[in-house]
Every structure is written in C-alpha cells, then in structure tokens.
Design an enzyme around this catalytic site. Structure first.
Site, PDB file in Angstrom:
ATOM      1  N   ARG A  52      24.277  28.450  12.209  1.00  0.00           N
ATOM      2  CA  ARG A  52      24.258  27.648  13.437  1.00  0.00           C
ATOM      3  C   ARG A  52      25.292  26.530  13.367  1.00  0.00           C
ATOM      4  O   ARG A  52      25.797  26.059  14.393  1.00  0.00           O
ATOM      5  CB  ARG A  52      22.859  27.067  13.677  1.00  0.00           C
ATOM      6  CG  ARG A  52      22.755  26.199  14.921  1.00  0.00           C
ATOM      7  CD  ARG A  52      21.318  25.937  15.317  1.00  0.00           C
ATOM      8  NE  ARG A  52      20.491  25.540  14.209  1.00  0.00           N
ATOM      9  CZ  ARG A  52      20.446  24.312  13.680  1.00  0.00           C
ATOM     10  NH1 ARG A  52      21.228  23.355  14.164  1.00  0.00           N
ATOM     11  NH2 ARG A  52      19.638  24.031  12.676  1.00  0.00           N
ATOM     12  N   TYR A 105      32.990  28.540  39.146  1.00  0.00           N
ATOM     13  CA  TYR A 105      32.167  29.703  38.831  1.00  0.00           C
ATOM     14  C   TYR A 105      30.728  29.444  39.279  1.00  0.00           C
ATOM     15  O   TYR A 105      30.218  28.323  39.193  1.00  0.00           O
ATOM     16  CB  TYR A 105      32.244  29.967  37.326  1.00  0.00           C
ATOM     17  CG  TYR A 105      31.319  31.036  36.824  1.00  0.00           C
ATOM     18  CD1 TYR A 105      31.470  32.360  37.222  1.00  0.00           C
ATOM     19  CD2 TYR A 105      30.304  30.730  35.922  1.00  0.00           C
ATOM     20  CE1 TYR A 105      30.623  33.347  36.754  1.00  0.00           C
ATOM     21  CE2 TYR A 105      29.459  31.705  35.438  1.00  0.00           C
ATOM     22  CZ  TYR A 105      29.616  33.018  35.863  1.00  0.00           C
ATOM     23  OH  TYR A 105      28.776  33.989  35.386  1.00  0.00           O
ATOM     24  N   ASP A 177      38.459  24.534  33.081  1.00  0.00           N
ATOM     25  CA  ASP A 177      38.024  25.885  32.741  1.00  0.00           C
ATOM     26  C   ASP A 177      39.220  26.808  32.954  1.00  0.00           C
ATOM     27  O   ASP A 177      39.640  27.044  34.085  1.00  0.00           O
ATOM     28  CB  ASP A 177      36.851  26.284  33.642  1.00  0.00           C
ATOM     29  CG  ASP A 177      36.281  27.653  33.298  1.00  0.00           C
ATOM     30  OD1 ASP A 177      36.990  28.460  32.674  1.00  0.00           O
ATOM     31  OD2 ASP A 177      35.120  27.930  33.681  1.00  0.00           O
ATOM     32  N   LYS A 202      35.656  37.238  29.093  1.00  0.00           N
ATOM     33  CA  LYS A 202      36.515  37.828  30.105  1.00  0.00           C
ATOM     34  C   LYS A 202      37.825  38.329  29.496  1.00  0.00           C
ATOM     35  O   LYS A 202      37.813  39.136  28.585  1.00  0.00           O
ATOM     36  CB  LYS A 202      36.751  36.811  31.226  1.00  0.00           C
ATOM     37  CG  LYS A 202      35.460  36.230  31.810  1.00  0.00           C
ATOM     38  CD  LYS A 202      34.537  37.288  32.354  1.00  0.00           C
ATOM     39  CE  LYS A 202      33.399  36.715  33.198  1.00  0.00           C
ATOM     40  NZ  LYS A 202      32.487  35.811  32.502  1.00  0.00           N
TER      41      LYS A 202
END
Length: 392
Positions: A52, A105, A177, A202
């Site tokens: 983590r 988005y 972004d 993406k």
C-alpha cells in the site's frame, strides 16, 4: 528431517537480469533489522515495506510516465478517479473552494457537485474556454482549479494560458487532467500546471485491460501530501495492472500517431456524408478553437473526434446497431475504435436543456479512434449512417 522455513528470504543469484520487468505481487517486504526498517522510513535507504506504501511495478510504471510528462516522483493509483480524488481531497480541506471546468469527466463532475460539498468543500463550475468566465467564478477561498485541456465530449480547448496566469497571480493550484490529450500533445507542467493527472486506463495503457491512474505535483511538499493521502486511503494499484500498463506504454507513441492520422481521415470523410450535421476535431478549419488548438497542441489533434447526425434517438439507435465491429462502449484509448453516446452515458445525468446548452443532442456521438484501417472504419460508419437515415 529438519523442518524448513515456509518463507525463505531472497531470490536465486544470477549474473544476468531480466529483459522484461517481473511481476512482483508481494504485499510485504522483509527487512534485516528494526534499525534497517527505521532507515527506510526515514529516507536514509530505499526499499519497500508494504505494498500500500509502494511496490516495484508501480514505481517502474510511474518513472515511465514521469519521463513523458517531465515530472519527478509521480504516483500510480488504482484508477483515474483515484488520482482525481487524491488531488481534490489530498490538497483541499473544509472551507476551501474548488473551481472546475464545466465539461469535466462525468465522475469528476459528480465529485464536484455532490461529494466535495458534503465534506465542506465549496465548488463552482465555469467555462474553461473563457478565462474571464473562470476568473469571475474565483473566490477568496479558492484553493484549486481543475480543468481538462480538451473537453469531453465536445472537444473544446481550454484557455490554459489564461487560466494558468490567473492561478499564478492569485496563488491558486492549477490541476490539469491530461487524459484526453496525453503528453504526446501537451505537457501541462510546461504551461503552468501545479498538478497533472491521468487515467492511465485510457490511451497510455491502451488495451482496455487495466484500471489505473497517475498523479504528480511540481512542488515536493505537495507531492508528499498526495503520497500521504494515497497511502492512507489505500488508493493502491495492482502490480499486475501496472505490469500490463508498462507493456502497453511501450507502444504509446506509435498507437497515438496511427490513431491520430486515422481520426483526421475519418473526420474529413464524415464531414462529407449526408445526414452528418457537425464534425468536431481540433485541427479542422471549422473547429471553434482551432487557433488555440494549434498553439496548445502543437499541431496534434489526438485520437478523439465527435460528430452529430440528424434524426434524434431513433437515428442514434440505428447507427450504433448497424456500425458492426465498432464497440458501443463509454470508454476511450483502446487499440480498437469505440463509439460513445454522451446523452445515454457520460451526460445522462443532465437535463436535455443542460445537454443542449453545451452542444450535446440525441444525435451526438464521440469516437475514440483505434488502429483500424481508415477504409474499414468508413465502411462501418457508412453502414451506420445509412441505417440512421432509414430510421428518420
């Protein structure tokens, strides 16, 4: 027989090294002594402790994306929205104000509208193509501005230079972004961004088989805030997904260039077809932001294009059903071309009037162009258009 230790430490010695990055799924890493562990946590030595907090596959991928974006110390997250969450919640507190572009988005918009206000962070949306509109929405408490360089799905260009100047003058963080545009088209840090993020899912990974994000800050103190938030909230990426994304990233430049050429060709062809009322692509002469696109994107247009057909929902249904071989799916960046209908997917939460205000009708489609031959796509889209005309 002497019993053996279940987890013996160490790997077999080898004078050679693997050409391909190994997948390293271990959740925990062993240290020699408590002093050695202290040295790791205090930064006097480097190493891993718990996945983590970081693992080798994530770091290998992060370094590759860092190199593309001109960043240092970027962090891979479990999804693109995890990267957005880290930027918004990791850098803001109750009482702050966040200004966002009004065509972010869909899930970023939802976070702006619903989640941040619930946590005491005020939000406003404004038109990022107009720096004056963004300036009018700023407040004394504005901590952060979040924009995309190219809007989804109408492909409008943000006034990045103007917004960056506003943020710098007022000591406001600018978060960009860069998923849609990618560092192949623009490097936002060079344009004044303080934080850059991606949905690696993406075009960077490019094969629709991983879910990952990436985020980096220019300032080391901000980068540490992002890291601490990501580790604390467990926005951890899978080693296997990181390994797949690293493999996909090797062909990113080639995929981007091929898809871009095809998108330009498809856009020209669509513009000449009966029943097509509008084609949006950044390098087209009729794009409303063409001059800005030329300046910001350095002549690139990317793999995304949008178009509108006559006939409303009935025609849209007929087009999608008849365009066989092109996946009707709300995603982008795959090696195969995908078709998205914003009115029924990303922008379904808006009223018809609100969609119309930003140029999204029932006949509006967004295309993520893949690696197919342009003529094959023309044949497929031609069948769709013929079906759409018959449904009117």
């Amino acid at each position: 027989m002497k019993p053996t230790i279940i987890r013996p430490q160490g790997l077999p010695d080898s004078v050679s090294s693997p050409v391909v990055t190994p997948i390293m799924p271990s959740v925990v890493y062993a240290s020699d002594t408590p002093d050695a562990l202290d040295a790791q946590y205090e930064g006097r030595t480097s190493g891993y402790t718990y996945a983590r907090e970081g693992h080798p596959n994530a770091d290998v991928l992060a370094r590759r994306i860092d190199a593309l974006e001109g960043a240092t110390g970027g962090i891979v997250t479990g999804s693109g929205m995890a990267a957005v969450t880290a930027a918004l919640l990791g850098l803001c507190k109750a009482g702050d104000h966040v200004l966002g572009g009004d065509q972010l988005y869909g899930r970023s918009l939802r976070m702006m509208r619903d989640d941040l206000p619930r946590l005491g962070i005020e939000t406003t949306l404004a038109d990022p193509t107009d720096a004056a509109s963004m300036e009018a929405a700023l407040r004394e408490t504005t901590r952060l501005v979040l924009i995309e360089v190219v809007s989804n799905p109408t492909l409008r260009l943000a006034d990045l230079d103007g917004i960056a100047a506003l943020c710098k003058a007022r000591d406001i963080l600018l978060v960009v972004d860069n998923t849609f545009t990618t560092p192949r088209a623009i490097k936002p840090f060079e344009q004044g961004a303080d934080v850059v993020l991606h949905s690696v899912t993406k075009l960077l990974a490019g094969h629709s088989d991983v879910t990952l994000g990436w985020v980096a800050a220019k300032d080391p103190d901000l980068q540490r805030q992002l890291y601490d938030f990501i580790v604390t909230t467990g926005l951890t990426p899978s080693p296997f997904d990181c390994w797949l994304a690293e493999r996909g990233l090797v062909s990113f430049d080639l995929r981007f260039d091929r898809a871009q050429r095809t998108a330009e060709t498809l856009g020209r062809w669509l513009a000449g077809q009966a029943g097509v009322t509008r084609v949006l692509y950044p390098t087209r002469d009729d794009h409303p932001d063409r001059a800005r696109a030329q300046a910001l994107l350095r002549g690139t247009g990317g793999n995304m294009l949008s178009f509108e057909i006559e006939g409303g929902r009935a025609a849209a249904n007929a087009f999608a059903a008849a365009a066989e071989g092109v996946a009707f799916a709300p995603t982008l960046g795959d090696v195969g071309t995908t078709l998205s209908h914003p009115a029924s997917s990303s922008h379904r939460g808006l009223t018809p009037e609100a969609r119309a205000a930003i140029g999204i009708s029932e006949g509006f489609f967004r295309v993520s162009v893949g690696l197919e031959d342009p003529e094959a796509l023309q044949d497929t889209f031609g069948a769709g258009l013929a079906a759409a005309r018959g449904a009117r």
